[in-house]
Design a protein around this motif. Structure first.
Motif, PDB file in Angstrom:
ATOM      1  N   ASN A 144      44.785  47.178  36.034  1.00 10.34           N
ATOM      2  CA  ASN A 144      45.350  46.334  34.983  1.00 10.34           C
ATOM      3  C   ASN A 144      46.746  46.804  34.586  1.00 10.34           C
ATOM      4  OD1 ASN A 144      43.084  44.611  34.767  1.00 10.34           O
ATOM      5  ND2 ASN A 144      42.005  46.188  33.611  1.00 10.34           N
ATOM      6  N   ILE A 145      46.950  48.113  34.537  1.00 14.88           N
ATOM      7  CA  ILE A 145      48.284  48.637  34.262  1.00 14.88           C
ATOM      8  C   ILE A 145      49.215  48.322  35.428  1.00 14.88           C
ATOM      9  CG2 ILE A 145      49.622  50.754  33.942  1.00 14.88           C
ATOM     10  CD1 ILE A 145      47.288  51.861  32.329  1.00 14.88           C
ATOM     11  N   TYR A 146      48.715  48.470  36.638  1.00 14.04           N
ATOM     12  CA  TYR A 146      49.491  48.108  37.829  1.00 14.04           C
ATOM     13  C   TYR A 146      49.959  46.658  37.730  1.00 14.04           C
ATOM     14  CZ  TYR A 146      50.275  46.888  42.772  1.00 14.04           C
ATOM     15  OH  TYR A 146      50.806  46.420  43.955  1.00 14.04           O
ATOM     16  N   ASN A 147      49.052  45.756  37.450  1.00 14.15           N
ATOM     17  CA  ASN A 147      49.390  44.338  37.334  1.00 14.15           C
ATOM     18  C   ASN A 147      50.387  44.084  36.215  1.00 14.15           C
ATOM     19  OD1 ASN A 147      47.704  43.583  39.409  1.00 14.15           O
ATOM     20  ND2 ASN A 147      45.994  43.051  38.082  1.00 14.15           N
TER      21      ASN A 147
ATOM     22  N   ALA B 111      45.345  39.940  41.380  1.00 15.03           N
ATOM     23  CA  ALA B 111      45.923  38.926  40.497  1.00 15.03           C
ATOM     24  C   ALA B 111      45.530  39.173  39.057  1.00 15.03           C
ATOM     25  CB  ALA B 111      45.446  37.532  40.916  1.00 15.03           C
ATOM     26  N   LEU B 112      46.457  38.870  38.153  1.00 13.54           N
ATOM     27  CA  LEU B 112      46.183  38.942  36.729  1.00 13.54           C
ATOM     28  C   LEU B 112      45.571  37.613  36.319  1.00 13.54           C
ATOM     29  CD1 LEU B 112      46.622  40.632  34.132  1.00 13.54           C
ATOM     30  CD2 LEU B 112      48.764  39.411  33.838  1.00 13.54           C
ATOM     31  N   VAL B 113      44.302  37.619  35.980  1.00  9.08           N
ATOM     32  CA  VAL B 113      43.570  36.381  35.750  1.00  9.08           C
ATOM     33  C   VAL B 113      43.431  36.147  34.255  1.00  9.08           C
ATOM     34  CG1 VAL B 113      41.404  35.163  36.123  1.00  9.08           C
ATOM     35  CG2 VAL B 113      42.294  36.715  37.871  1.00  9.08           C
ATOM     36  N   GLY B 114      43.936  35.015  33.817  1.00  5.80           N
ATOM     37  CA  GLY B 114      43.693  34.582  32.448  1.00  5.80           C
ATOM     38  C   GLY B 114      44.436  35.366  31.383  1.00  5.80           C
ATOM     39  N   GLY B 115      45.392  36.178  31.754  1.00  2.00           N
ATOM     40  CA  GLY B 115      46.138  36.925  30.755  1.00  2.00           C
ATOM     41  C   GLY B 115      45.435  38.227  30.421  1.00  2.00           C
ATOM     42  N   VAL B 116      46.179  39.117  29.774  1.00  2.00           N
ATOM     43  CA  VAL B 116      45.654  40.445  29.554  1.00  2.00           C
ATOM     44  C   VAL B 116      44.531  40.479  28.528  1.00  2.00           C
ATOM     45  CG1 VAL B 116      47.814  41.564  30.178  1.00  2.00           C
ATOM     46  CG2 VAL B 116      47.414  40.915  27.803  1.00  2.00           C
TER      47      VAL B 116
ATOM     48  N   PHE C  24      50.921  42.554  22.304  1.00  2.00           N
ATOM     49  CA  PHE C  24      52.353  42.280  22.460  1.00  2.00           C
ATOM     50  C   PHE C  24      52.640  41.279  23.573  1.00  2.00           C
ATOM     51  CE2 PHE C  24      52.278  46.552  20.458  1.00  2.00           C
ATOM     52  CZ  PHE C  24      53.017  46.253  19.321  1.00  2.00           C
ATOM     53  N   THR C  25      51.619  40.526  23.958  1.00  6.63           N
ATOM     54  CA  THR C  25      51.797  39.481  24.964  1.00  6.63           C
ATOM     55  C   THR C  25      51.408  38.148  24.337  1.00  6.63           C
ATOM     56  OG1 THR C  25      51.182  41.096  26.660  1.00  6.63           O
ATOM     57  CG2 THR C  25      51.247  38.796  27.328  1.00  6.63           C
ATOM     58  N   PRO C  26      52.324  37.508  23.630  1.00  7.85           N
ATOM     59  CA  PRO C  26      51.968  36.286  22.902  1.00  7.85           C
ATOM     60  C   PRO C  26      51.562  35.135  23.800  1.00  7.85           C
ATOM     61  CG  PRO C  26      54.341  36.666  22.831  1.00  7.85           C
ATOM     62  CD  PRO C  26      53.726  37.897  23.413  1.00  7.85           C
ATOM     63  N   ASP C  27      52.134  35.054  24.995  1.00  5.63           N
ATOM     64  CA  ASP C  27      51.771  33.991  25.932  1.00  5.63           C
ATOM     65  C   ASP C  27      50.996  34.628  27.084  1.00  5.63           C
ATOM     66  OD1 ASP C  27      51.500  31.909  27.689  1.00  5.63           O
ATOM     67  OD2 ASP C  27      53.626  31.345  27.708  1.00  5.63           O
ATOM     68  N   GLN C  28      49.696  34.602  26.993  1.00  4.59           N
ATOM     69  CA  GLN C  28      48.879  35.282  27.990  1.00  4.59           C
ATOM     70  C   GLN C  28      48.829  34.527  29.313  1.00  4.59           C
ATOM     71  OE1 GLN C  28      45.109  36.434  26.302  1.00  4.59           O
ATOM     72  NE2 GLN C  28      46.068  37.788  24.807  1.00  4.59           N
ATOM     73  N   SER C  29      49.371  33.330  29.343  1.00  3.39           N
ATOM     74  CA  SER C  29      49.443  32.627  30.619  1.00  3.39           C
ATOM     75  C   SER C  29      50.516  33.220  31.524  1.00  3.39           C
ATOM     76  CB  SER C  29      49.718  31.140  30.395  1.00  3.39           C
ATOM     77  OG  SER C  29      51.018  30.937  29.857  1.00  3.39           O
ATOM     78  N   THR C  30      51.527  33.869  30.928  1.00  2.00           N
ATOM     79  CA  THR C  30      52.567  34.525  31.714  1.00  2.00           C
ATOM     80  C   THR C  30      52.348  36.028  31.798  1.00  2.00           C
ATOM     81  OG1 THR C  30      54.058  34.915  29.829  1.00  2.00           O
ATOM     82  CG2 THR C  30      54.224  32.784  30.969  1.00  2.00           C
ATOM     83  N   GLY C  31      51.714  36.605  30.775  1.00  3.14           N
ATOM     84  CA  GLY C  31      51.493  38.042  30.767  1.00  3.14           C
ATOM     85  C   GLY C  31      52.736  38.858  30.499  1.00  3.14           C
TER      86      GLY C  31
ATOM     87  N   THR D  14      54.110  42.693  36.604  1.00  2.00           N
ATOM     88  CA  THR D  14      54.397  41.374  36.028  1.00  2.00           C
ATOM     89  C   THR D  14      55.709  41.404  35.259  1.00  2.00           C
ATOM     90  OG1 THR D  14      52.064  40.746  35.863  1.00  2.00           O
ATOM     91  CG2 THR D  14      53.594  39.637  34.392  1.00  2.00           C
ATOM     92  N   GLN D  15      55.923  42.463  34.475  1.00  2.00           N
ATOM     93  CA  GLN D  15      57.174  42.575  33.716  1.00  2.00           C
ATOM     94  C   GLN D  15      58.365  42.687  34.669  1.00  2.00           C
ATOM     95  OE1 GLN D  15      56.142  42.003  30.606  1.00  2.00           O
ATOM     96  NE2 GLN D  15      54.103  42.401  31.472  1.00  2.00           N
ATOM     97  N   LEU D  16      58.206  43.506  35.712  1.00  2.00           N
ATOM     98  CA  LEU D  16      59.292  43.682  36.676  1.00  2.00           C
ATOM     99  C   LEU D  16      59.677  42.358  37.324  1.00  2.00           C
ATOM    100  CD1 LEU D  16      61.120  45.451  38.539  1.00  2.00           C
ATOM    101  CD2 LEU D  16      59.143  45.584  40.084  1.00  2.00           C
TER     102      LEU D  16
END
Length: 501
Positions: free
Chosen positions: A367-370, A490-495, A314-321, A374-376
Motif C-alpha cells: 500500500n505504501i508502494y502504491n 493496483a490501488l483499488v477504490g482509493g486508500v 490527506f487524500t480528499p479524492d480517493q478516486s485519484t489517491g 501514485t504521487q510520483l
C-alpha cells in the motif's frame, strides 16, 4: 476503523514500549544498493565505482521533456533522469548554501532528499551539492537559539549524508545537535523537548519526532546506550499524548497552562489533530531506525498505522489517491501572496513521502508502494512545466502563481522517496537496478543575483513576503492527462479501503 488499520488487540501494544531493549549486537540493515551485485564486482575499475555503491556514473544528454512520455517506476533510470533535471532546476535559486525564498530548516530537508537519491540510485550525482550545503551552513554547528526542530533537521540531514558518504564530521555534527537538543527536555506535560527555547510551555510532535529520529539513528551508528534510552523515553512520552490509537491520527502540539503543576500532567491541552502531513511523516524515520536496533516489529506496526491514517485523511479524492495538504486550496491571504499554502507547509508532503519510504525499506508494504508511486506519477503527468519546475498541486493543474523553490524542493523529496522504494522493490524481485545518470549537480560560486528573502522561521508572523518572485513561466504541464499507473499492484477504490499488506 477501516481495513487499513490494525486490530484493537494489536493497537493496545502501542500504549508504551516500556521495557523494550536492543540486542547485545544490533545489526544495521542491508539496503538495496549494498545487495546489488555491482557493489562487490571486483572486475569494475574502482575509480568508476563509488565504494559500497552499485551503479556506474555515465553522462547523459539533457533530460527530455515531457517526462510523462517515459516515466516508468520499474526503470530506475527514468527516475534518475527526472530527479537530475529537477535538481538542476532547483539550483537556479542557489547561492552560498541557501535557496531563494526558502527557510533555513527547509534546506536540510532538501539535503535529505539529495542524500537518499544517491543512496537509492547508487551514484554520487548530488555529492558535491550535499557537501556544499553542509559546509556552507556549518556555522554554530547548525544550531540556532529559537526553534529546536529547525536544528534537528540538520542532524537528520547530516546522518543521511554520513550514510551516503561516510564523513565522520557529519556524524559528529549530529551528535552535537542531539546533545544540544537534550538540554531542552523538561518535565512540563510529563516530559519531551521544547519547541521554542524561549517559550517553556509548548511542546509538539515535530520537535520530538526529529529528536527521537536523530537519537535512534545515532544509537544504530554508535552503539551508545544513552541514545537508545533517550529515544525510548521520547517515544513513550509522545505515545501518551501525540498518537490516537483508535484512528492512527497524530496531534500537533501540547501546551501547558501558565499555572501548570508538575503533579497534574493532564492539565496540558492538545491541539492540531491530524492537521499537517509532516507530523505523521516525521515519526516514521525513528520508528524504522529503532526497529533496526531492536528487531521489534511492533514499531513497524505503529508506523504502518500512522502512515495508513495519513493516506486516508490527506487524500480528499480517493478516486485519484493523490495527497493534499490541508491548506493547498486556500484563497489568497493578501493581494501580494499566492493562493494555497504559504511557507512551511509547502514542504510537508515531501517529508511524509520520505518517512513512508524509510518505513517501506524497513518492511515492504504494497500500500505504501502504491501510494508513493501514485504521487510520483501524478506529479510527473500533471504538475511540471517545460522548465522542469514542479508546482504545489501534485494532482494538477500546474500553476505559475503557486510554483517556486519550495514546491520544487517538496517534489525533490517525493522523487527521493520513490527512488528508495522502487530501488528496494526491484532489487528484491531480481530486476535490473543499475542506473545510468547525469553528471554531478553543479555547485557554482554564484548562480543567481542574490538569495533575496530566504524566508523566516518566525512562524507567528505568518507567511514570508514575496514582493518579487523569480519564477519562470511556461506551459501548463499535461494537466488533465489521464494518470497511467504502472505500479505492481493496483490501488483499488482509493486508500480508504485498501487492505493489509
Amino acid at each position: 476503523m477501516g481495513s487499513a488499520f490494525l486490530s484493537p488487540a494489536d493497537q493496545q501494544n502501542f500504549a508504551s514500549f516500556e521495557g523494550l531493549e536492543p540486542p547485545e549486537e544490533p545489526t544495521n540493515p542491508v539496503l538495496a544498493w549494498a545487495r546489488h551485485p555491482l557493489a562487490q564486482a571486483p572486475s569494475l575499475p574502482r575509480d568508476k565505482l563509488q565504494p559500497g555503491r552499485r551503479a556506474l556514473v555515465t553522462p547523459q544528454p539533457d533530460a527530455p521533456y515531457p517526462p510523462a512520455a517515459y516515466i516508468d517506476v520499474n526503470n530506475l533510470t527514468t527516475i534518475a533522469i527526472i530527479s537530475q533535471a529537477a535538481a538542476s532546476r532547483m539550483q537556479t535559486w542557489y547561492t552560498g548554501g541557501q535557496y531563494e525564498w526558502t527557510a533555513w530548516w527547509q534546506i536540510p530537508v532538501l539535503g535529505m532528499a539529495y542524500a537518499n537519491l544517491d543512496i537509492a540510485l547508487g551514484n554520487h550525482v548530488n555529492e558535491l551539492l550535499i557537501k556544499d550545503l553542509l559546509n556552507k551552513n556549518a556555522g554554530q554547528q547548525y544550531m540556532i537559539d529559537k526553534y529546536v526542530d529547525d536544528q534537528s533537521w540538520w542532524s537528520m540531514f547530516a546522518l543521511r549524508a554520513y550514510q551516503a558518504y561516510g564523513n565522520e564530521t557529519w556524524l559528529d555534527a549530529a551528535k552535537i545537535i542531539s546533545t544540544n537538543n537534550s538540554l531542552y527536555w523538561d518535565d512540563t506535560c510529563g516530559g519531551g523537548v521544547l519547541w521554542l527555547t524561549y517559550r517553556p510551555k509548548i511542546k509538539n510532535t515535530i520537535t520530538n519526532a526529529l529528536y527521537f529520529g536523530t537519537l535512534a539513528r545515532l544509537y544504530r551508528y554508535t552503539g551508545d546506550y544513552q541514545y537508545f534510552t533517550y529515544a525510548m523515553n521520547t517515544l513513550n512520552w509522545w505515545l501518551e499524548w501525540g498518537f490516537d490509537a483508535d484512528t492512527g491520527r497524530v496531534w500537533d502540539t501540547i501546551t501547558a497552562p501558565s499555572d501548570w503543576d508538575p503533579t497534574n500532567t493532564y492539565g496540558c491541552n492538545k491541539t492540531g489533530l491530524q492537521t499537517w502531513t509532516y507530523n505523521s511523516g516525521s515519526i516514521l524515520y525513528g520508528l524504522a531506525d529503532l526497529y533496526y536496533a531492536t528487531g521489534n516489529t511492533s514499531l513497524l506496526d505503529l508506523g504502518r498505522t500512522i502512515a495508513y491514517a495519513a493516506m486516508r485523511d490527506f487524500t480528499p479524492d480517493q478516486s485519484t489517491g493523490v495527497i493534499q495538504e490541508s491548506c493547498e486550496h486556500d484563497g489568497q491571504p493578501s493581494a501580494d501572496l499566492p493562493p494555497g499554502c504559504q511557507q512551511d507547509e509547502l514542504m510537508f508532503k515531501g517529508i511524509l513521502m520520505m518517512g513512508m519510504a524509510e518505513l517501506y525499506v524497513a518492511r515492504p508494504d504494497q500500500n505504501i508502494y502504491n501510494f508513493v508511486n501514485t504521487q510520483l506519477l501524478s506529479a510527473v503527468f500533471n504538475d511540471v512545466d517545460d522548465t522542469w519546475l514542479f508546482g504545489e498541486w501534485w494532482d494538477g493543474p500546474w500553476n505559475e502563481t503557486t510554483a517556486g523553490p519550495k514546491t520544487q524542493a517538496n517534489t525533490m523529496c517525493l522523487l527521493a522517496a520513490a527512488a528508495l522504494i522502487n530501488s528496494d522493490f526491484l532489487s528484491k524481485v531480481g530486476n535490473k537496478t543499475t542506473v545510468n545518470v547525469l553528471d554531478q549537480v553543479a555547485v557554482p560560486s554564484n548562480t543567481t543575483a542574490g538569495i533575496g528573502d530566504a524566508g523566516t522561521t518566525a512562524r507567528s508572523t505568518g507567511a514570508v513576503s514575496r514582493a518579487s518572485r523569480d519564477v519562470v513561466g511556461g506551459q501548463v504541464g499535461l494537466a488533465g492527462v489521464a494518470l497511467a499507473l504502472t505500479v505492481a499492484v493496483a490501488l483499488v477504490g482509493g486508500v480508504g479501503v485498501i487492505g493489509m499488506a
